[in-house]
Write an enzyme that holds these catalytic residues in place. Structure first.
Site, mmCIF file in Angstrom:
data_model
loop_
_atom_site.group_PDB
_atom_site.id
_atom_site.type_symbol
_atom_site.label_atom_id
_atom_site.label_comp_id
_atom_site.label_asym_id
_atom_site.label_seq_id
_atom_site.Cartn_x
_atom_site.Cartn_y
_atom_site.Cartn_z
ATOM 1 N N ASP A 1 -5.449 62.371 52.074
ATOM 2 C CA ASP A 1 -4.574 61.725 51.090
ATOM 3 C C ASP A 1 -4.122 62.654 49.973
ATOM 4 O O ASP A 1 -3.447 62.221 49.045
ATOM 5 C CB ASP A 1 -5.235 60.469 50.504
ATOM 6 N N CYS B 1 -5.713 38.506 47.694
ATOM 7 C CA CYS B 1 -5.831 39.779 46.976
ATOM 8 C C CYS B 1 -4.969 39.782 45.722
ATOM 9 O O CYS B 1 -5.371 40.316 44.681
ATOM 10 C CB CYS B 1 -5.473 40.948 47.896
ATOM 11 N N CYS C 1 -0.452 39.265 57.271
ATOM 12 C CA CYS C 1 -1.013 38.572 56.105
ATOM 13 C C CYS C 1 -0.585 37.110 56.053
ATOM 14 O O CYS C 1 -1.304 36.265 55.504
ATOM 15 C CB CYS C 1 -0.591 39.272 54.817
ATOM 16 N N CYS D 1 -12.537 50.493 42.683
ATOM 17 C CA CYS D 1 -12.520 49.020 42.667
ATOM 18 C C CYS D 1 -12.369 48.533 44.099
ATOM 19 O O CYS D 1 -11.534 49.038 44.846
ATOM 20 C CB CYS D 1 -11.372 48.501 41.809
ATOM 21 N N CYS E 1 -10.345 39.949 51.023
ATOM 22 C CA CYS E 1 -9.432 39.871 52.171
ATOM 23 C C CYS E 1 -10.116 39.228 53.378
ATOM 24 O O CYS E 1 -11.178 39.693 53.801
ATOM 25 C CB CYS E 1 -8.947 41.271 52.541
#
Length: 382
Positions: A136, A196, A190, A242, A249
């Site tokens: 990343d 969330c 979703c 966090c 979820c």
């Protein structure tokens, strides 16, 4: 020729410790440009992202003749296998799950390099084959690559959600000039679920997979300046990261995988005692927390967060330690945060604390510390 090589790579990936693998085209991610520009213009970016939007979207700008992207995912644990040592009267902080065990950047780089070795060994082409691995910290958007490669879908929390492991996965990719047959992207699943979004403590999630990154508590725990007052109580006793938008979820319910020894956490390290963090030396910090991904910003943010966590945990026995920081620590952010926390932990009769802070205010010159002193003294005197 490349069909067999792809099959060989998929089989070899299991042997070298890769939990999911997929193949994507190297076409530009043009459809994301407007969104990225809007986010930057709105001030929703954190500064941790690669700064050049075009390089995040167009592989031709960062690699010679890109033909494919290989995307991988490794599942990480979500539950401790043993508890941290109990110390009566002392509260512990916590690192988010993505920072458990060895730094995931190192783990993914190892798997990506091993995968490249496999491809070089099994490829039969006479043409030169080239690779660019990244985690990343690279240019590409990992979740966008993984979604295109069929590893999972991007949830409303902006994370990649896999069928097998939920969103508890680390992602990495390899750009290559080998033209592999791409896998099928997966669309969002979703549906009408908005857990969330509803349960994010700072309303950072925008509802469409994007977020205001500066409102995200994970970002707030990684900054080095004074944490804005509105976020301090919301981090509770978390000192890095966090997990809330993952924990709530439905796709993550019951997900807990222990597939990689390097990812197994030491509970006393990922749930450290808070008071010892206040005065930990640079050497001890590096030795204890250096292997964790959560150490990348150095010890100051962790110490600042530990001070806030002590206030949130109501550990009144920490007050003398905070007063010592106020008097002796050379860093304004630490002094200012300790001033705020001392006000939160003030005894019923705060007269001695008021005298201490009033006297200290006469000597303090840093604006951010003076702001906290004025705030706390006004609160204690009211």
């Amino acid at each position: 020729m490349y069909t067999q090589l792809k099959n060989d790579i998929i089989q070899a990936s299991k042997d070298i410790g890769i939990d999911k693998i997929g193949f994507a085209t190297a076409e530009p991610f043009t459809h994301l440009k407007e969104s990225l520009e809007e986010q930057k213009a709105a001030g929703h970016t954190t500064g941790f992202e690669h700064p050049n939007i075009d390089e995040r979207l167009n592989l031709d700008l960062i690699f010679d003749t890109p033909r494919s992207i290989i995307s991988i995912a490794l599942a990480y644990p979500t539950k401790l296998t043993k508890k941290s040592t109990s110390v009566p009267g002392e509260r512990r902080g916590s690192f988010a799950r993505a920072s458990w065990g060895t730094d995931y950047h190192d783990i993914l780089k190892d798997r990506l390099n091993k995968l490249i070795e496999v491809i070089q060994e099994k490829a039969t082409t006479n043409d030169e084959i080239t690779f660019k691995p990244m985690v990343d910290t690279g240019e590409l958007i990992d979740v966008a690559v993984a979604q295109r490669a069929g590893l999972g879908f991007i949830g409303k929390n902006g994370l990649l959600i896999t069928e097998e492991y939920g969103s508890y996965v680390y992602l990495g990719e390899i750009i290559t000039n080998i033209p592999f047959e791409p896998d099928t992207p997966i669309e969002s699943k979703c549906g009408d679920c908005t857990k969330c979004i509803e349960l994010c403590p700072t309303t950072a999630l925008l509802g469409d997979g994007r977020m205001n990154g500066k409102k995200c508590l994970s970002y707030q725990t990684q900054t080095k300046d004074m944490m804005p007052l509105e976020y301090r109580s919301k981090i509770r006793t978390i000192i890095y990261g966090c997990d809330i938008c993952q924990q709530v979820c439905p796709y993550n319910k019951g997900k807990d995988f222990h597939l990689h020894d390097e990812m197994e956490p030491d509970p006393d390290i990922v749930n450290p005692l808070l008071v010892p963090l206040l005065t930990i030396s640079n050497r001890d910090f590096k030795e204890t927390f250096g292997p964790l991904a959560g150490s990348w910003r150095g010890k100051k943010p962790i110490q600042r967060n530990a001070i806030i966590a002590l206030a949130n945990a109501r550990q009144k026995s920490a007050l003398p330690h905070l007063l010592e920081l106020i008097e002796k620590d050379p860093r304004p952010v630490i002094r200012g945060t300790a001033v705020w926390a001392s006000g939160e932990l003030a005894p019923k009769d705060p007269s001695e604390l008021i005298t201490f802070l009033t006297d200290f205010k006469e000597k303090e010159t840093e604006p951010e510390v003076l702001i906290e002193l004025n705030y706390v003294l006004e609160k204690l005197n009211s």
